[in-house]
Design a protein around this motif. Structure first.
Motif, PDB file in Angstrom:
ATOM      1  N   ALA A 144      32.218  35.582  60.878  1.00  6.83           N
ATOM      2  CA  ALA A 144      31.957  36.107  59.544  1.00  6.83           C
ATOM      3  C   ALA A 144      30.643  35.573  58.977  1.00  6.83           C
ATOM      4  O   ALA A 144      30.400  34.369  58.981  1.00  6.83           O
ATOM      5  N   GLY A 145      29.798  36.475  58.504  1.00 10.70           N
ATOM      6  CA  GLY A 145      28.581  36.090  57.799  1.00 10.70           C
ATOM      7  C   GLY A 145      28.861  35.984  56.310  1.00 10.70           C
ATOM      8  O   GLY A 145      30.008  36.146  55.870  1.00 10.70           O
ATOM      9  N   GLU A 146      27.819  35.760  55.553  1.00  7.15           N
ATOM     10  CA  GLU A 146      28.007  35.526  54.115  1.00  7.15           C
ATOM     11  C   GLU A 146      28.691  36.700  53.409  1.00  7.15           C
ATOM     12  O   GLU A 146      29.614  36.506  52.622  1.00  7.15           O
ATOM     13  N   LEU A 147      28.241  37.925  53.707  1.00  4.53           N
ATOM     14  CA  LEU A 147      28.814  39.086  53.014  1.00  4.53           C
ATOM     15  C   LEU A 147      30.309  39.231  53.296  1.00  4.53           C
ATOM     16  O   LEU A 147      31.100  39.462  52.379  1.00  4.53           O
ATOM     17  N   GLU A 148      30.696  39.054  54.559  1.00  7.93           N
ATOM     18  CA  GLU A 148      32.123  39.165  54.897  1.00  7.93           C
ATOM     19  C   GLU A 148      32.924  38.079  54.172  1.00  7.93           C
ATOM     20  O   GLU A 148      34.023  38.329  53.677  1.00  7.93           O
ATOM     21  N   LEU A 149      32.357  36.874  54.130  1.00  8.91           N
ATOM     22  CA  LEU A 149      33.081  35.772  53.478  1.00  8.91           C
ATOM     23  C   LEU A 149      33.208  36.028  51.974  1.00  8.91           C
ATOM     24  O   LEU A 149      34.258  35.790  51.380  1.00  8.91           O
ATOM     25  N   VAL A 150      32.139  36.524  51.374  1.00 10.20           N
ATOM     26  CA  VAL A 150      32.178  36.811  49.935  1.00 10.20           C
ATOM     27  C   VAL A 150      33.230  37.884  49.649  1.00 10.20           C
ATOM     28  O   VAL A 150      34.057  37.746  48.744  1.00 10.20           O
ATOM     29  N   ARG A 151      33.219  38.952  50.448  1.00  6.58           N
ATOM     30  CA  ARG A 151      34.192  40.025  50.208  1.00  6.58           C
ATOM     31  C   ARG A 151      35.621  39.525  50.437  1.00  6.58           C
ATOM     32  O   ARG A 151      36.531  39.888  49.687  1.00  6.58           O
ATOM     33  N   SER A 152      35.782  38.672  51.450  1.00  7.24           N
ATOM     34  CA  SER A 152      37.125  38.163  51.716  1.00  7.24           C
ATOM     35  C   SER A 152      37.604  37.275  50.556  1.00  7.24           C
ATOM     36  O   SER A 152      38.747  37.374  50.107  1.00  7.24           O
ATOM     37  N   GLY A 153      36.702  36.437  50.040  1.00  2.36           N
ATOM     38  CA  GLY A 153      37.064  35.578  48.912  1.00  2.36           C
ATOM     39  C   GLY A 153      37.369  36.401  47.668  1.00  2.36           C
ATOM     40  O   GLY A 153      38.280  36.092  46.894  1.00  2.36           O
ATOM     41  N   LEU A 154      36.618  37.470  47.484  1.00  3.00           N
ATOM     42  CA  LEU A 154      36.835  38.327  46.313  1.00  3.00           C
ATOM     43  C   LEU A 154      38.158  39.074  46.436  1.00  3.00           C
ATOM     44  O   LEU A 154      38.944  39.142  45.482  1.00  3.00           O
ATOM     45  N   ASP A 155      38.425  39.603  47.620  1.00  5.25           N
ATOM     46  CA  ASP A 155      39.670  40.340  47.849  1.00  5.25           C
ATOM     47  C   ASP A 155      40.863  39.426  47.589  1.00  5.25           C
ATOM     48  O   ASP A 155      41.809  39.783  46.881  1.00  5.25           O
ATOM     49  N   ASP A 156      40.796  38.226  48.127  1.00  5.39           N
ATOM     50  CA  ASP A 156      41.891  37.272  47.947  1.00  5.39           C
ATOM     51  C   ASP A 156      42.090  36.967  46.456  1.00  5.39           C
ATOM     52  O   ASP A 156      43.217  36.925  45.959  1.00  5.39           O
ATOM     53  N   THR A 157      40.984  36.769  45.747  1.00  2.00           N
ATOM     54  CA  THR A 157      41.050  36.454  44.316  1.00  2.00           C
ATOM     55  C   THR A 157      41.710  37.606  43.545  1.00  2.00           C
ATOM     56  O   THR A 157      42.580  37.385  42.699  1.00  2.00           O
ATOM     57  N   MET A 158      41.288  38.843  43.849  1.00  6.30           N
ATOM     58  CA  MET A 158      41.824  39.986  43.106  1.00  6.30           C
ATOM     59  C   MET A 158      43.309  40.187  43.421  1.00  6.30           C
ATOM     60  O   MET A 158      44.099  40.505  42.534  1.00  6.30           O
ATOM     61  N   ARG A 159      43.687  39.971  44.660  1.00  2.00           N
ATOM     62  CA  ARG A 159      45.107  40.125  45.013  1.00  2.00           C
ATOM     63  C   ARG A 159      45.958  39.068  44.315  1.00  2.00           C
ATOM     64  O   ARG A 159      47.003  39.352  43.743  1.00  2.00           O
ATOM     65  N   THR A 160      45.496  37.822  44.395  1.00  2.00           N
ATOM     66  CA  THR A 160      46.288  36.717  43.855  1.00  2.00           C
ATOM     67  C   THR A 160      46.451  36.857  42.344  1.00  2.00           C
ATOM     68  O   THR A 160      47.544  36.661  41.799  1.00  2.00           O
ATOM     69  N   ALA A 161      45.361  37.201  41.662  1.00  2.34           N
ATOM     70  CA  ALA A 161      45.434  37.324  40.198  1.00  2.34           C
ATOM     71  C   ALA A 161      46.350  38.489  39.811  1.00  2.34           C
ATOM     72  O   ALA A 161      47.119  38.400  38.853  1.00  2.34           O
ATOM     73  N   TYR A 162      46.278  39.589  40.563  1.00  2.00           N
ATOM     74  CA  TYR A 162      47.142  40.730  40.240  1.00  2.00           C
ATOM     75  C   TYR A 162      48.614  40.332  40.381  1.00  2.00           C
ATOM     76  O   TYR A 162      49.451  40.657  39.543  1.00  2.00           O
ATOM     77  N   GLN A 163      48.889  39.585  41.446  1.00  2.00           N
ATOM     78  CA  GLN A 163      50.280  39.193  41.673  1.00  2.00           C
ATOM     79  C   GLN A 163      50.795  38.273  40.566  1.00  2.00           C
ATOM     80  O   GLN A 163      51.941  38.371  40.155  1.00  2.00           O
ATOM     81  N   ALA A 164      49.906  37.409  40.060  1.00  2.49           N
ATOM     82  CA  ALA A 164      50.313  36.528  38.949  1.00  2.49           C
ATOM     83  C   ALA A 164      50.657  37.376  37.719  1.00  2.49           C
ATOM     84  O   ALA A 164      51.626  37.099  37.005  1.00  2.49           O
ATOM     85  N   MET A 165      49.852  38.425  37.463  1.00  7.63           N
ATOM     86  CA  MET A 165      50.113  39.282  36.293  1.00  7.63           C
ATOM     87  C   MET A 165      51.404  40.074  36.467  1.00  7.63           C
ATOM     88  O   MET A 165      52.212  40.172  35.555  1.00  7.63           O
ATOM     89  N   ARG A 166      51.572  40.675  37.653  1.00  4.34           N
ATOM     90  CA  ARG A 166      52.714  41.581  37.814  1.00  4.34           C
ATOM     91  C   ARG A 166      54.045  40.828  37.847  1.00  4.34           C
ATOM     92  O   ARG A 166      55.087  41.365  37.473  1.00  4.34           O
ATOM     93  N   GLU A 167      53.981  39.571  38.254  1.00  6.46           N
ATOM     94  CA  GLU A 167      55.199  38.755  38.235  1.00  6.46           C
ATOM     95  C   GLU A 167      55.729  38.664  36.803  1.00  6.46           C
ATOM     96  O   GLU A 167      56.927  38.759  36.565  1.00  6.46           O
ATOM     97  N   ILE A 168      54.807  38.507  35.851  1.00  3.92           N
ATOM     98  CA  ILE A 168      55.216  38.432  34.442  1.00  3.92           C
ATOM     99  C   ILE A 168      55.551  39.823  33.912  1.00  3.92           C
ATOM    100  O   ILE A 168      56.526  40.023  33.187  1.00  3.92           O
TER     101      ILE A 168
END
Ligand code: NAD
Length: 476
Positions: free
Chosen positions: A421-445
């Motif tokens: 993975a180069g920088e772009l792949e790592l950035v997108r992976s970190g962003l995807d993980d962040t968006m998924r995790t935050a959504y799950q925190a919201m939907r749980e509530i």
């Protein structure tokens, strides 16, 4: 039409905050501490341009310093005023908390129409504004780190970084004083697309949850969904581009300043963007039909509405007529508090700004970390990762030869698997993980609490609880 008074943007944010804290058990003192904006600095400065001195007014608000640096974009617009900057700074506090970006909330603005000025004039104005903020530590890698927002982009961020470097000549971390810089000036791959990319990831995550899709009265996947986008700027363009090119969405309308384009078969986002760049608006674009009254198109039939331009566009006046079952707030504050109530009663599902456009600040955080560590992501590990993958592929091929070449490793697999993975792949992976995790925190509530019926309240609950925990940890 209703005769209810429309709250200001700032009042809207406060109303939404109050609705959430009413469901929490915070002490009144702590509640007030979190709600108020800590400080707003107003500056008026003169720049000699075109033979005379022009005076400009700028702001930098710091909403909460429970974590430092504080973070938030700088906006260039004639509509900028103190209330707006403070509302946006508050949103930044909650946004960072929701996506677990370790920053407090801030925002800046300059009352200017950037289209009225030549590039070299804008540079002079930007450097002067930056000078005023830098000398008060309102731009500083450890204290306050701006980013682009409406009317600004990587060009302005590069000027700001350079201005800071000139004034703080011995600060080795000078590049971390601002994010959203060009890649060749200390920026990070994937920052420009980040907010629109985050909107795409947010929708992908939404469509992973059948219960949520059903709550919006929709079914299936993103493929084939009809999408209306308002604002084909940085955020709207990238969101529309990725959703149409990668997820099969049809962009059936694009609303811009001068009107809207409609095409039920789906507009070519790239071509429309190029047309705007050449002609200054969407009028005259050869595909689709043009409608002068763009705002009316917000009410049109679609599956997903993406307001990605400015605040307050869905308000008491038009909320009743909005037909989209799912709205994702790519812009900050596009739905007023009054409209939010009307839409909630109608059963519209709203993916709130605090979450939906957090991709920008998330990748800004990665950029800041990169600037402080003075190394590009992936630089150390990439080749080693590739070498280890090569070992596995070699071993598989050896075993395969042992059984007489009974099966084949597809060249496509080999190519994909071998590439570290180069920088772009790592950035997108970190962003995807962040968006998924935050959504799950919201939907749980959202689904877990009887007294919470919408994602916005859920987002505020998650964010405020985290900010409160920080303050408590500091002994407040
Ligand atoms: P931008 O200046 O790149 O784009 C804004 C677009 O909206 C432009 O194309 C403009 O012509 C259009 N527009 C302006 N007024 C309009 C109107 N009345 N009707 C229709 N279109 C109109 O700005 P941006 O950076 O894309 O920001 C858009 C929104 O997203 C803002 O609310 C901003 O705060 C928010 N946001 C941006 C970022 C980011 O990383 N850029 C991050 C988070 C949130």
């Amino acid at each position: 039409m209703t005769d209810r008074k429309e709250p200001t943007f700032r009042e809207s944010v406060d109303l939404m905050f109050n609705r959430a804290v009413a469901l929490m058990d915070l002490s009144p003192g702590l509640e007030e501490k979190i709600r108020v904006c800590n400080a707003t600095y107003t500056v008026r400065f003169g720049v000699r341009l075109r033979g005379q001195i022009h005076t400009f007014t700028g702001y930098r608000s710091v909403h909460s310093e429970h974590m430092e640096p504080v973070k938030g974009g700088i906006r260039y617009s004639m509509a900028v005023h103190q209330d707006e900057v403070e509302a946006l700074a508050a949103l930044m506090t909650y946004k960072c908390a929701l996506v677990e970006v370790p920053f407090g909330g801030s925002k800046g603005g300059l009352r200017i129409d950037p289209r009225e000025w030549e590039e070299h004039e804008l540079e002079q104005i930007t450097r002067r504004f930056a000078y005023e903020l830098i000398k008060r530590d309102l731009i500083h890698p450890a204290q306050n780190v701006p980013a682009p927002d409406m009317g600004t982009g990587e060009r302005e961020m590069a000027w700001i970084a350079d201005q800071y470097k000139r004034m703080a000549t011995t600060d080795i971390n000078y590049r971390g004083c601002v994010t959203g810089k060009p890649v060749n000036a200390g920026g990070i791959q994937g920052r420009t697309e980040a907010t629109g990319r985050g909107v795409q990831y947010a929708l992908q995550e939404f469509f992973r949850h059948p219960e949520d899709i059903a709550a919006a009265g929709l079914s299936g996947t993103l493929d084939g969904k009809r999408v209306i986008v308002q604002g084909l700027g940085n955020v709207g363009y990238h969101a529309a581009k990725f959703l149409s090119e990668e997820d099969g969405c049809k962009i059936t309308a694009i609303i811009e300043r001068d009107g809207a384009l409609l095409d039920d078969t789906g507009l070519d986002v790239e071509a429309v963007r190029n047309w705007i760049a050449r002609h200054g608006g969407v009028e005259g674009y050869p595909g689709g039909s043009f409608v002068r009254e763009g705002a009316k198109v917000l009410e049109g039939a679609c599956d997903i509405l993406i307001p990605a331009a400015l605040e307050g566009v869905i308000n008491l006046e038009n909320a009743e007529r909005i037909t989209a079952p799912l709205i994702i707030e790519a812009a900050n504050g596009p739905i007023t508090a009054g409209a939010d109530e009307i839409l909630r009663q109608k059963g519209t599902v709203i993916i709130p700004d605090m979450y939906a456009n957090a991709g920008g600040v998330t990748v800004s955080y990665f950029e800041w970390v990169k600037n402080l560590s003075h190394i590009r992501f992936g630089r150390i590990g990439r080749r080693q990762e590739e070498a280890r993958h090569q070992l596995i592929v070699n071993e598989l091929e050896r075993l395969n030869r042992g059984i007489g070449d009974a099966w084949d490793i597809s060249p496509d697999f080999k190519q994909k698997y071998l590439r570290g993975a180069g920088e772009l792949e790592l950035v997108r992976s970190g962003l995807d993980d962040t968006m998924r995790t935050a959504y799950q925190a919201m939907r749980e509530i959202w689904h877990g609490r009887e007294d919470v019926t919408d994602l916005r309240t859920a987002a505020y609950l998650v964010a405020i609880a985290r900010v409160a925990a920080s303050y408590r940890a500091m002994g407040l």
